[in-house]
Motif scaffolding. Sequence first.
Motif, short mmCIF file in Angstrom:
data_model
loop_
_atom_site.label_atom_id
_atom_site.label_comp_id
_atom_site.label_asym_id
_atom_site.label_seq_id
_atom_site.Cartn_x
_atom_site.Cartn_y
_atom_site.Cartn_z
N LEU A 11 16.40 -11.40 -71.64
CA LEU A 11 15.35 -11.71 -70.68
C LEU A 11 14.15 -10.84 -71.28
N ASP A 12 12.81 -11.18 -70.98
CA ASP A 12 11.80 -10.37 -71.06
C ASP A 12 11.18 -9.84 -69.87
N SER A 13 11.47 -10.42 -68.82
CA SER A 13 11.23 -9.75 -67.44
C SER A 13 12.03 -10.25 -66.58
N ILE A 14 12.36 -9.41 -65.27
CA ILE A 14 12.90 -9.65 -64.34
C ILE A 14 11.74 -9.51 -63.17
N THR A 15 11.32 -10.52 -62.44
CA THR A 15 10.17 -10.67 -61.93
C THR A 15 10.37 -10.99 -60.50
N PHE A 16 9.62 -10.14 -59.47
CA PHE A 16 9.65 -10.41 -58.30
C PHE A 16 8.36 -11.48 -57.88
N SER A 17 8.55 -12.55 -57.44
CA SER A 17 7.84 -13.50 -57.21
C SER A 17 8.26 -14.46 -56.23
N GLY A 18 8.54 -15.83 -56.39
CA GLY A 18 8.98 -16.64 -55.18
C GLY A 18 7.94 -17.45 -54.46
N LEU A 19 8.29 -17.62 -53.11
CA LEU A 19 7.53 -18.57 -52.36
C LEU A 19 6.63 -17.86 -51.23
N GLY A 20 6.63 -16.55 -51.49
CA GLY A 20 5.91 -15.67 -50.37
C GLY A 20 5.34 -14.35 -51.09
N GLU A 21 4.85 -13.50 -50.32
CA GLU A 21 4.50 -11.96 -50.81
C GLU A 21 5.45 -11.33 -50.89
N PRO A 22 5.95 -10.77 -51.94
CA PRO A 22 6.99 -9.96 -52.29
C PRO A 22 7.23 -8.32 -51.75
N THR A 23 5.81 -8.07 -51.57
CA THR A 23 5.74 -6.55 -50.94
C THR A 23 6.23 -6.66 -49.45
N LEU A 24 6.16 -7.78 -48.72
CA LEU A 24 6.40 -7.60 -47.51
C LEU A 24 7.72 -7.34 -47.20
N HIS A 25 8.75 -7.47 -48.00
CA HIS A 25 9.94 -7.13 -48.05
C HIS A 25 10.34 -5.44 -47.98
N SER A 26 10.74 -4.92 -46.95
CA SER A 26 10.49 -3.64 -46.84
C SER A 26 11.78 -2.79 -47.65
N HIS A 27 12.63 -3.38 -48.35
CA HIS A 27 13.58 -2.91 -49.22
C HIS A 27 13.41 -3.18 -50.85
N ILE A 28 12.03 -3.59 -51.16
CA ILE A 28 11.97 -3.85 -52.56
C ILE A 28 12.06 -2.73 -53.46
N GLY A 29 11.96 -1.43 -53.01
CA GLY A 29 12.12 -0.30 -53.47
C GLY A 29 13.77 -0.14 -53.79
N GLU A 30 14.52 -0.56 -53.00
CA GLU A 30 15.78 -0.53 -53.36
C GLU A 30 16.31 -1.19 -54.20
N VAL A 31 15.83 -2.43 -54.49
CA VAL A 31 16.18 -3.55 -55.48
C VAL A 31 15.69 -3.06 -56.86
N ILE A 32 14.37 -2.42 -56.94
CA ILE A 32 13.81 -1.87 -58.04
C ILE A 32 14.79 -0.68 -58.46
N ASP A 33 15.27 0.13 -57.76
CA ASP A 33 16.04 1.23 -58.23
C ASP A 33 17.36 0.87 -58.49
N PHE A 34 18.05 -0.31 -58.02
CA PHE A 34 19.11 -0.81 -58.40
C PHE A 34 19.13 -1.23 -59.89
N LEU A 35 17.97 -2.25 -60.16
CA LEU A 35 17.70 -2.71 -61.37
C LEU A 35 17.66 -1.43 -62.52
N LYS A 36 16.80 -0.46 -62.30
CA LYS A 36 16.67 0.95 -63.11
C LYS A 36 17.86 1.54 -63.39
N THR A 37 18.55 1.53 -62.40
CA THR A 37 19.90 2.31 -62.66
C THR A 37 20.86 1.59 -63.34
N HIS A 38 21.08 0.38 -62.94
CA HIS A 38 22.27 -0.31 -63.66
C HIS A 38 21.87 -1.14 -64.78
N TYR A 39 20.65 -1.54 -65.01
CA TYR A 39 20.21 -2.35 -66.11
C TYR A 39 18.88 -1.99 -66.61
N PRO A 40 18.93 -0.71 -66.98
CA PRO A 40 17.37 -0.24 -67.07
C PRO A 40 16.85 -0.96 -68.47
#
Length: 242
Positions: A70-99
């Motif tokens: 992959l070149d990128s793992i991307t928050f996108s989809g069918l709505g505004e991603p920053t509305l999700h209050s746990h986006i930071g948790e997902v980012i931290d998971f990715l950078k911890t387990h798949y840096p």
Amino acid sequence: MSRYVFGPLQSRRLGVSLGIGLIPKKTCNLNCIYCEAGETTDATCERKEYVPTKEVLAELDAVLKTAPKLDSITFSGLGEPTLHSHIGEVIDFLKTHYPQYRVTLLTNGLLLGDKKLQEELRHIDLVIPSLDASCQEEFDAINRPSPAVRFEDTIQSLADFRHQAKCRVALELFIVPGINDSDDAIARFARHVKRIAPDIVQLNTLDRPGIDPQLQVAPEATIQKFLAAIGKVAPVEAVRKK
């Protein structure tokens, strides 16, 4: 079958991109006329856990443990991603387990001035906020915000985020012929870009049909005018079909 992770897809800007959808269709704080996902049906600025974060992490883990290229793992989809209050948790998971993977956020940028959100995004690699208007009139015509949202506040949010962010910021400027492409508008855009000071500006135009069937692709002459003006204050490139 994945509900929140999709792709990988070939992106014009990001290469091979695995998408993450954290928001139900079509939950957003704007209702942009060019949106490929259609009209906003749930207009809100409320941040909350719109989809189960644990299920998102489980789907990501199932895909990424196969080590896809992959070149990128991307928050996108069918709505505004920053509305999700746990986006930071997902980012931290990715950078911890798949840096090894770059993590990118596509956002309309409306909430980027929020200090809590800024903290949640502290480990992300790339943020691509959009700037589609150079004044309130264009903002109302293109992005169709709620009456309480002021254009100047969106510029301030983008500037606030950029000036504290450690990640790369690529500002997407979407050209809408007949609305935001006058000489005066281009001059205003240049002033806003100078204030925000992104790493790069990416000029974009219609690629697939949006909400308004009258929207047209920006002509090359207009793109060149934007390139010339924006290029005086920041690095800039035109995003074109490959």
